[in-house]
Design an enzyme around this catalytic site. Structure first.
Site, mmCIF file in Angstrom:
data_model
loop_
_atom_site.group_PDB
_atom_site.id
_atom_site.type_symbol
_atom_site.label_atom_id
_atom_site.label_comp_id
_atom_site.label_asym_id
_atom_site.label_seq_id
_atom_site.Cartn_x
_atom_site.Cartn_y
_atom_site.Cartn_z
ATOM 1 N N TYR A 248 0.900 -1.158 0.000
ATOM 2 C CA TYR A 248 0.000 0.000 0.000
ATOM 3 C C TYR A 248 0.935 1.204 0.000
ATOM 4 C CZ TYR A 248 -3.774 -3.024 1.842
ATOM 5 O OH TYR A 248 -4.714 -3.996 2.036
ATOM 6 N N ASP A 276 -7.786 -1.677 -3.781
ATOM 7 C CA ASP A 276 -9.210 -1.773 -3.433
ATOM 8 C C ASP A 276 -9.480 -1.399 -1.982
ATOM 9 O OD1 ASP A 276 -8.123 -3.904 -2.109
ATOM 10 O OD2 ASP A 276 -9.095 -5.447 -3.312
ATOM 11 N N HIS A 367 -10.766 -8.301 -2.534
ATOM 12 C CA HIS A 367 -10.118 -8.357 -1.225
ATOM 13 C C HIS A 367 -10.770 -9.438 -0.346
ATOM 14 C CE1 HIS A 367 -7.138 -5.604 0.828
ATOM 15 N NE2 HIS A 367 -7.451 -6.389 1.838
HETATM 16 C C1 LIG Z 1 -6.936 -11.751 7.235
HETATM 17 C C2 LIG Z 1 -6.694 -11.171 5.892
HETATM 18 C C3 LIG Z 1 -5.774 -10.144 5.765
HETATM 19 C C4 LIG Z 1 -5.534 -9.591 4.509
HETATM 20 N N1 LIG Z 1 -4.594 -8.611 4.390
HETATM 21 C C5 LIG Z 1 -4.317 -8.118 3.166
HETATM 22 C C6 LIG Z 1 -3.312 -7.134 3.011
HETATM 23 O O1 LIG Z 1 -2.677 -6.690 3.972
HETATM 24 N N2 LIG Z 1 -3.063 -6.699 1.751
HETATM 25 C C7 LIG Z 1 -3.755 -7.153 0.663
HETATM 26 O O2 LIG Z 1 -3.490 -6.724 -0.459
HETATM 27 N N3 LIG Z 1 -4.714 -8.080 0.791
HETATM 28 C C8 LIG Z 1 -5.004 -8.572 2.006
HETATM 29 N N4 LIG Z 1 -5.982 -9.516 2.131
HETATM 30 C C9 LIG Z 1 -6.730 -9.972 0.939
HETATM 31 C C10 LIG Z 1 -6.048 -11.173 0.295
HETATM 32 O O3 LIG Z 1 -4.859 -10.802 -0.347
HETATM 33 C C11 LIG Z 1 -6.944 -11.804 -0.772
HETATM 34 O O4 LIG Z 1 -7.356 -10.806 -1.665
HETATM 35 C C12 LIG Z 1 -8.172 -12.517 -0.203
HETATM 36 O O5 LIG Z 1 -7.864 -13.150 1.013
HETATM 37 C C13 LIG Z 1 -8.660 -13.545 -1.214
HETATM 38 O O6 LIG Z 1 -9.801 -14.175 -0.778
HETATM 39 P P1 LIG Z 1 -9.795 -15.604 -0.027
HETATM 40 O O7 LIG Z 1 -9.401 -15.314 1.380
HETATM 41 O O8 LIG Z 1 -11.199 -16.056 -0.165
HETATM 42 O O9 LIG Z 1 -8.801 -16.488 -0.729
HETATM 43 C C14 LIG Z 1 -6.244 -10.069 3.378
HETATM 44 C C15 LIG Z 1 -7.165 -11.107 3.522
HETATM 45 C C16 LIG Z 1 -7.399 -11.653 4.757
HETATM 46 C C17 LIG Z 1 -8.399 -12.764 4.882
#
Ligand SMILES: Cc1cc2nc3c(=O)[nH]c(=O)nc-3n(C[C@H](O)[C@H](O)[C@H](O)COP(=O)(O)O)c2cc1C
Ligand code: HEM
Length: 498
Positions: A248, A276, A367
């Site tokens: 970010y 996003d 996300h």
């Molecule tokens: C607990 C958690 C923390 C996350 N933190 C970030 C983050 O710091 N940066 C980011 O780009 N996406 C983050 N994401 C989104 C993930 O990169 C991804 O887009 C998402 O988990 C995909 O969906 P899924 O959990 O169903 O596989 C996070 C997702 C979760 C569940």
């Protein structure tokens, strides 16, 4: 910072006007920081004059200490002056430069019968086991989506509405799942998605995921909010292992510039810019459990946490919400002409087209349903791109995430044009079993993809195409609307390549 301080001396600085705390044997003067702390002053004041390591560690990204100025470090704890320490079940004494040896999950102790990894046959089984093993707070933070969690649910459910079109009487005796991701050879077409603070699930956090990824030849996107930052990850990197870095953009651009230059030096193979999250979604599951744990668990952390907004909210504090497309040029100017840039969080055909025209790779993601509730599922976005600007798939690589839980889900996305897909929660949940859980997750998916390919009549990923899927049921969700590149009235501000 050179002073060695006795515990008795540190304990004197125990109030809002003069507040020191100990984290990993380093003593910080946080008096000036109290009112800036994203978790609120009260949280820190509970530990004024004390060692906060155990509470601090699992819920902060490794980079959190960068929020303090250098002069906040006042010294190190003289351990000889500590007479008795309560037993710790996490390796909190470890320095961030020393990846801990394999350890057991923090929440694994206790009277509950521990579910067995051997009994888990699917990613769903591992999630159910994780719910029993992890703390309620960690599970809620990982699991939660925004508002009423429609998008979260659509993500998974949408795959059940895509039918296969299997071909038969094809020699499928040898199947290869190898591919390249942004030019890097990998053994499987899925990656570990960037997801914050994996240490909440296991003390080894992202390091355990990295060890599993190295063993099985898959790529991992290291996260800016990770419990283990890019330096630590890189120290334990296997020579052939592929890491990318998710970022970010910090409000202070110099912070991001330094990080980007460093990850490039360290050999990270691409930058994933997450777009996003200009604001943070309302994640009630996460916020609610904070209040519930206050009543039911009564631990010092849960009491201290009451009144905060849940772990998820804090990520918004330091990041720039004024970001625009043109800022991609700024990133390009820092990372140089050859490092791939991937834009994570594309949710419409228009944005996919702009992104591709600029020469950045497209990462379709909502996300994991944690941001705008009502945003479409990955498959629907892929269908929208196919409908309005199919040339995107030829111009750049397209990735997707959100709800992938089966090998068949992955095969469907590849048939729709994805180069690879990413999984977030399944890897976080797998950490309830540490590295073994992550390895099992990879093995389950490998076997499921292999079987799906054979039953579809394909022997390599490049044979998969839209002819292998019937998305009729989802077509009605694909917008007719398209005002992007290719339309005569579209002002081509973004045609200049990165
Ligand atoms: C607990 C958690 C923390 C996350 N933190 C970030 C983050 O710091 N940066 C980011 O780009 N996406 C983050 N994401 C989104 C993930 O990169 C991804 O887009 C998402 O988990 C995909 O969906 P899924 O959990 O169903 O596989 C996070 C997702 C979760 C569940
Ligand atoms: C040196 C001391 C500390 C520093 C530098 C610090 C720094 C930070 C930073 C940078 C964040 C935002 C993290 C993100 O962007 O994801 C944060 C969040 C948070 N911190 Fe701390 N912290 C400190 C001590 C503590 C202590 C002792 C506690 C108590 C357990 C605590 C509890 C929290 C909580 C609960 C959040 C999430 C807040 C929310 O989302 O509402 N912090 N801290």
């Amino acid at each position: 910072m050179s002073a060695t301080l006795s515990l008795a001396e540190i304990q004197k600085h125990n109030n809002p006007e003069d507040c020191w705390i100990i984290i990993r044997d380093v003593v910080y003067n946080v008096t000036e920081f109290l009112n800036e702390h994203p978790g609120g002053a009260k949280m820190i004041l509970r530990y004024a004059g004390k060692d906060a390591t155990e509470e601090y560690e699992p819920i902060h990204p490794e980079s959190a200490l960068d929020a303090l100025p250098a002069e906040a470090k006042v010294g190190t704890l003289d351990k000889a002056t500590v007479t008795s320490q309560p037993p710790k079940d996490t390796p909190t004494g470890a320095k961030d430069t020393e990846p801990p040896a394999a350890a057991t999950p923090a929440a694994a102790s206790g009277p509950k019968k521990r579910p067995s990894l051997d009994a888990c046959l699917s990613l769903r089984d591992i999630e159910i086991a994780a719910e029993q093993i992890l703390t309620a707070r960690a599970f809620a933070y990982f699991k939660g989506g925004s508002d009423d969690e429609w998008t979260l649910n659509w993500n998974e459910e949408s795959f059940s509405r895509v039918r296969f079109r299997p071909r038969v009487l094809i020699d499928i005796s040898t199947v290869s799942m190898k591919t390249t991701i942004l030019g890097q050879p990998v053994s499987l077409p899925f990656l570990i998605a960037p997801a914050a603070m994996a240490k909440q699930a296991h003390p080894d956090g992202e390091l355990a995921l990295a060890r599993a990824a190295a063993k099985h030849g898959i790529a991992q996107v290291s996260c800016i909010n990770a419990s283990y930052g890019y330096e630590t990850m890189s120290k334990q990197k296997d020579p052939n292992q592929v890491f990318y870095y998710q970022v970010y953009i910090h409000k202070d651009r110099r912070v991001t510039e330094k990080d980007l230059r460093r990850v490039r030096e360290l050999g990270y193979k691409g930058i994933f810019l997450t777009v996003d999250a200009p604001a943070v979604g309302k994640r009630e599951r996460d916020e609610r459990v904070t209040l519930v744990t206050e009543d039911t668990e009564g631990g010092s952390y849960s009491k201290a946490a009451a009144g905060t907004r849940g772990l998820a909210k804090s990520t918004s504090t330091f990041f720039d919400n004024k970001l625009i497309w043109q800022d991609l040029w700024w990133i390009r100017s820092i990372v140089g002409p050859d490092m791939p840039i991937v834009v994570k969080g594309i949710q419409t055909a228009e944005d996919a087209a702009i992104c591709a025209r600029m020469g950045a790779h497209v990462y379709v993601s909502n996300h994991g349903g944690r941001q705008l509730n009502g945003a479409p599922a990955a498959v629907e976005i892929l269908l929208e791109i196919r409908k309005h600007c199919p040339w995107v798939f030829d111009l750049v690589e397209v990735y997707a995430d959100g709800g992938f839980r089966r090998g068949t889900d992955i095969v469907k996305a590849i048939a729709l044009g994805c180069r690879g897909v990413l999984l977030g929660r399944p890897f976080l949940f797998s950490l309830a079993f540490g590295q073994d859980g992550a390895e099992k997750t990879i093995e389950i998916l490998r076997n499921e993809i292999d079987t799906a390919m054979r039953l579809l009549g394909v022997t390599s990923l490049d044979q998969l195409g839209p002819q292998h899927v019937n998305c009729g049921e989802l077509e009605k969700n694909v917008s007719e609307q398209y005002d992007g590149p290719g339309k005569p009235w579209f002002k081509n501000y973004f045609a200049a390549k990165l």
